[in-house]
Design an enzyme around this catalytic site. Structure first.
Site, PDB file in Angstrom:
ATOM      1  N   ASN A  40       0.666  -0.952   0.255  1.00  0.00           N
ATOM      2  CA  ASN A  40      -0.651   0.314   0.004  1.00  0.00           C
ATOM      3  C   ASN A  40       1.456   1.382  -0.221  1.00  0.00           C
ATOM      4  O   ASN A  40       0.180   2.487   0.435  1.00  0.00           O
ATOM      5  CB  ASN A  40      -0.914  -0.088   0.944  1.00  0.00           C
ATOM      6  CG  ASN A  40      -2.045  -1.562   1.196  1.00  0.00           C
ATOM      7  OD1 ASN A  40      -2.749  -1.798   0.244  1.00  0.00           O
ATOM      8  ND2 ASN A  40      -1.905  -1.983   2.206  1.00  0.00           N
ATOM      9  N   HIS A  88     -13.672  -2.033   6.590  1.00  0.00           N
ATOM     10  CA  HIS A  88     -12.766  -2.555   6.337  1.00  0.00           C
ATOM     11  C   HIS A  88     -13.289  -3.853   8.023  1.00  0.00           C
ATOM     12  O   HIS A  88     -13.713  -2.781   8.689  1.00  0.00           O
ATOM     13  CB  HIS A  88     -12.329  -1.753   6.950  1.00  0.00           C
ATOM     14  CG  HIS A  88     -10.746  -2.261   7.435  1.00  0.00           C
ATOM     15  ND1 HIS A  88      -9.564  -2.696   8.908  1.00  0.00           N
ATOM     16  CD2 HIS A  88      -9.815  -3.094   6.952  1.00  0.00           C
ATOM     17  CE1 HIS A  88      -8.547  -3.053   8.444  1.00  0.00           C
ATOM     18  NE2 HIS A  88      -8.951  -3.445   7.608  1.00  0.00           N
ATOM     19  N   GLU A 134     -15.907   3.308   4.373  1.00  0.00           N
ATOM     20  CA  GLU A 134     -14.665   3.955   3.528  1.00  0.00           C
ATOM     21  C   GLU A 134     -15.077   4.988   2.699  1.00  0.00           C
ATOM     22  O   GLU A 134     -16.223   4.772   1.893  1.00  0.00           O
ATOM     23  CB  GLU A 134     -13.889   2.578   3.048  1.00  0.00           C
ATOM     24  CG  GLU A 134     -13.719   1.756   4.230  1.00  0.00           C
ATOM     25  CD  GLU A 134     -12.932   0.844   3.853  1.00  0.00           C
ATOM     26  OE1 GLU A 134     -12.252   0.527   2.961  1.00  0.00           O
ATOM     27  OE2 GLU A 134     -13.358  -0.736   4.320  1.00  0.00           O
ATOM     28  N   SER A 148     -10.692  -0.231   0.290  1.00  0.00           N
ATOM     29  CA  SER A 148      -9.525  -1.429   0.190  1.00  0.00           C
ATOM     30  C   SER A 148      -9.682  -2.805  -0.483  1.00  0.00           C
ATOM     31  O   SER A 148      -8.623  -2.790  -0.767  1.00  0.00           O
ATOM     32  CB  SER A 148      -8.774  -1.995   1.861  1.00  0.00           C
ATOM     33  OG  SER A 148     -10.103  -2.665   2.393  1.00  0.00           O
ATOM     34  N   ASP A 208     -13.638   6.196   6.394  1.00  0.00           N
ATOM     35  CA  ASP A 208     -12.790   6.016   6.716  1.00  0.00           C
ATOM     36  C   ASP A 208     -11.824   6.240   5.451  1.00  0.00           C
ATOM     37  O   ASP A 208     -11.498   5.422   4.386  1.00  0.00           O
ATOM     38  CB  ASP A 208     -12.389   4.440   7.241  1.00  0.00           C
ATOM     39  CG  ASP A 208     -11.367   3.724   7.331  1.00  0.00           C
ATOM     40  OD1 ASP A 208     -10.356   4.146   6.150  1.00  0.00           O
ATOM     41  OD2 ASP A 208     -10.842   2.610   7.939  1.00  0.00           O
ATOM     42  N   HIS A 249      -6.902   4.268   2.542  1.00  0.00           N
ATOM     43  CA  HIS A 249      -6.682   4.325   0.815  1.00  0.00           C
ATOM     44  C   HIS A 249      -6.947   5.869  -0.183  1.00  0.00           C
ATOM     45  O   HIS A 249      -6.361   5.132  -1.071  1.00  0.00           O
ATOM     46  CB  HIS A 249      -7.213   3.157   0.370  1.00  0.00           C
ATOM     47  CG  HIS A 249      -7.228   1.329   0.496  1.00  0.00           C
ATOM     48  ND1 HIS A 249      -5.696   1.062   1.219  1.00  0.00           N
ATOM     49  CD2 HIS A 249      -8.268   1.647   2.237  1.00  0.00           C
ATOM     50  CE1 HIS A 249      -5.592   0.032   1.240  1.00  0.00           C
ATOM     51  NE2 HIS A 249      -6.854   0.120   2.217  1.00  0.00           N
ATOM     52  N   LYS A 300      -0.301   3.287   5.132  1.00  0.00           N
ATOM     53  CA  LYS A 300      -0.226   2.791   3.468  1.00  0.00           C
ATOM     54  C   LYS A 300       0.617   4.471   2.425  1.00  0.00           C
ATOM     55  O   LYS A 300       1.685   4.459   2.789  1.00  0.00           O
ATOM     56  CB  LYS A 300      -1.415   3.105   3.297  1.00  0.00           C
ATOM     57  CG  LYS A 300      -1.804   2.236   3.893  1.00  0.00           C
ATOM     58  CD  LYS A 300      -3.549   1.517   3.965  1.00  0.00           C
ATOM     59  CE  LYS A 300      -3.826   0.098   4.601  1.00  0.00           C
ATOM     60  NZ  LYS A 300      -4.919   0.354   5.535  1.00  0.00           N
TER      61      LYS A 300
HETATM   62  C1  LIG Z   1      -5.726  -1.041   6.620  1.00  0.00           C
HETATM   63  C2  LIG Z   1      -7.007   0.048   7.360  1.00  0.00           C
HETATM   64  C3  LIG Z   1      -7.028   0.170   8.328  1.00  0.00           C
HETATM   65  C4  LIG Z   1      -5.964  -0.389   9.132  1.00  0.00           C
HETATM   66  O1  LIG Z   1      -5.096   0.506   8.990  1.00  0.00           O
HETATM   67  P1  LIG Z   1      -3.963   0.338   9.849  1.00  0.00           P
HETATM   68  O2  LIG Z   1      -3.524   1.395  10.285  1.00  0.00           O
HETATM   69  O3  LIG Z   1      -2.915  -0.859   9.496  1.00  0.00           O
HETATM   70  O4  LIG Z   1      -3.822  -0.658  11.858  1.00  0.00           O
HETATM   71  C5  LIG Z   1      -8.430   0.846   8.962  1.00  0.00           C
HETATM   72  N1  LIG Z   1      -9.567   0.999   7.668  1.00  0.00           N
HETATM   73  C6  LIG Z   1      -8.963   0.528   6.592  1.00  0.00           C
HETATM   74  C7  LIG Z   1     -10.162   0.587   5.331  1.00  0.00           C
HETATM   75  C8  LIG Z   1      -7.491   0.357   5.649  1.00  0.00           C
HETATM   76  O5  LIG Z   1      -7.533  -0.288   4.882  1.00  0.00           O
END
Ligand SMILES: *Cc1c(COP(=O)(O)O)cnc(C)c1O
Length: 391
Positions: free
Chosen positions: A49, A137, A181, A185, A210, A213, A242
């Site tokens: 990522n 997620h 989101e 993801s 969220d 990404h 990421k």
């Molecule tokens: C990777 C991810 C997370 C978690 O984040 P980390 O910092 O890796 O714990 C949360 N939400 C989504 C949509 C993700 O892809």
């Protein structure tokens, strides 16, 4: 007692293996976007990522090193005790500016943020109906479950379905919270954020987005999709691990929301602050990311090139229109076989299986980085010839 536990675990592992769901850790040495296996063979990483290539950027590395030398290897305490360096507060100010928000707060990880902010929200909102995109997620599901609130799942990105649920519930007491989101993801598609905001406003619902990404890659200057709608999303979270190339997570919102989380969010309160190196890398990433238009154009061009190659071979990439491109295959075993076929050609696209994605929707998740060489992407496109059309 120890043996009994081992036996239980072994039996469970055997069950998972039978269903093609056994997972293993695989160690690699990393050289740019190449992964070198213990036997010396190399794979181009199309599963990470690090979309802008920031994890190896000299400025992030230098600032992480510099902040370690200046402030130490660890933060020594939780944020509310003595773990808040003045430099950390300055980074949070930069983050708020980056997101176009009044305030921002760094969390130790995205999982920790989602899993613990949502329960804090439940305290704030009281009786609440939650509407969650079906493909959210796992960390969002954890948070909602931990909040002990009723959750309705709406079909992925289907605002007609969401509207029908909101209408059906119109007589019910309590507040409403929509959780989604912005860039998904595992599917690489985008939430219709403008329409979603309008729908939330129409029904007086709060909105939690969220941007794991999207941060760094999508939206104006890579500020995320919510940045195009300043002040209209109540809670915006995202990760640093990421595209921003480091580690950690953030939440952005009003000053009052952030102050409330400082007081009531267990995942913020009861955890040692991130080390100075991590904040230093984030500080550098925030300087660089808004300026990286060329890298953003490059990563999107790589993904588009791959989608077109897949289309020519009748392989489905779903609704992807970002740097994440799933190759939808279906069965767990067939997806693992496709992963193996790519690996034979020195390419890594990891099979994503249930429960990470819905049953029967296993896929190879390919993700692109500005750091990928054009010839790596060409090789991946050519390798599609060896993958059978999913049934
Ligand atoms: C990777 C991810 C997370 C978690 O984040 P980390 O910092 O890796 O714990 C949360 N939400 C989504 C949509 C993700 O892809």
């Amino acid at each position: 007692m120890g043996r009994r536990l081992d036996e239980l675990a072994e039996a469970r592992l055997a069950e998972l293996a039978e269903g093609g769901r056994l997972r293993r850790l695989r160690p690699y040495r990393r050289e740019g976007t190449d992964l070198v296996r213990p036997d010396g063979t190399r794979l181009v990483d199309f599963s990470g990522n690090d979309y802008l290539g920031l994890s190896r950027h000299p400025q992030l590395i230098a600032r992480a090193r510099d902040w370690t030398e200046r402030y130490g290897a660890g933060a020594s305490a939780s944020r509310l005790v003595t773990g808040t360096l003045d430099a950390y507060v300055a980074v949070e100010g930069k983050l708020a500016a980056f997101k176009g928000a009044k305030a921002a707060l760094v969390f130790n990880a995205g999982f920790q943020a989602n899993a613990t902010i949502l329960p804090a929200m439940a305290e704030l909102l009281g009786e609440t109906l939650i509407y969650a995109d079906r493909l959210n997620h796992a960390s969002l599901h954890h948070g909602i479950a931990a909040a002990g609130l009723r959750q309705q799942r709406f079909r992925h990105n289907d605002l007609d379905h969401l509207r029908s649920l909101l209408e059906r519930d119109q007589g019910k007491p309590g507040r409403r919270l929509i959780v989604t989101e912005s860039v998904f993801s595992m599917d690489g598609d985008r939430a219709p954020l403008g329409a979603l905001i309008a729908l939330a406003e129409e029904f007086g619902a709060h909105l939690y987005v969220d941007e794991a990404h999207a941060t760094g890659v999508s939206g104006p200057q890579g500020r995320g999709l919510t940045a195009a709608h300043p002040g209209r999303v109540d809670v915006v979270m995202g990760t640093v691990g990421k595209a921003l190339g480091g580690f950690g997570a953030y939440v952005a919102g009003s000053r009052a929301l952030i102050d409330f989380l400082v007081n009531r969010c267990a995942g913020f309160i009861y955890s040692t602050a991130l080390p100075p190196a991590v904040f230093g890398a984030l500080d550098a990433a925030l300087d660089l990311a808004p300026t990286m238009e060329a890298e953003r154009a490059r990563v999107h061009a790589h993904a588009e090139r791959f989608r077109e190659a897949a289309k020519r071979r009748d392989l489905s990439t779903g609704a992807s229109d970002t740097q994440i491109v799933p190759l939808l295959i279906g069965g767990n075993m067939a997806t693992l076989a496709a992963q193996a076929r790519l690996e034979e050609q020195g390419l890594l696209g990891v099979a994503i299986r249930p429960p990470t994605v819905p049953e029967g929707e296993a896929r190879l998740r390919l993700s692109f980085s500005a750091a990928h060489r054009d010839e790596d992407v060409a090789r991946l496109c050519d390798a599609l010839a060896g993958l059978e059309t999913p049934a």
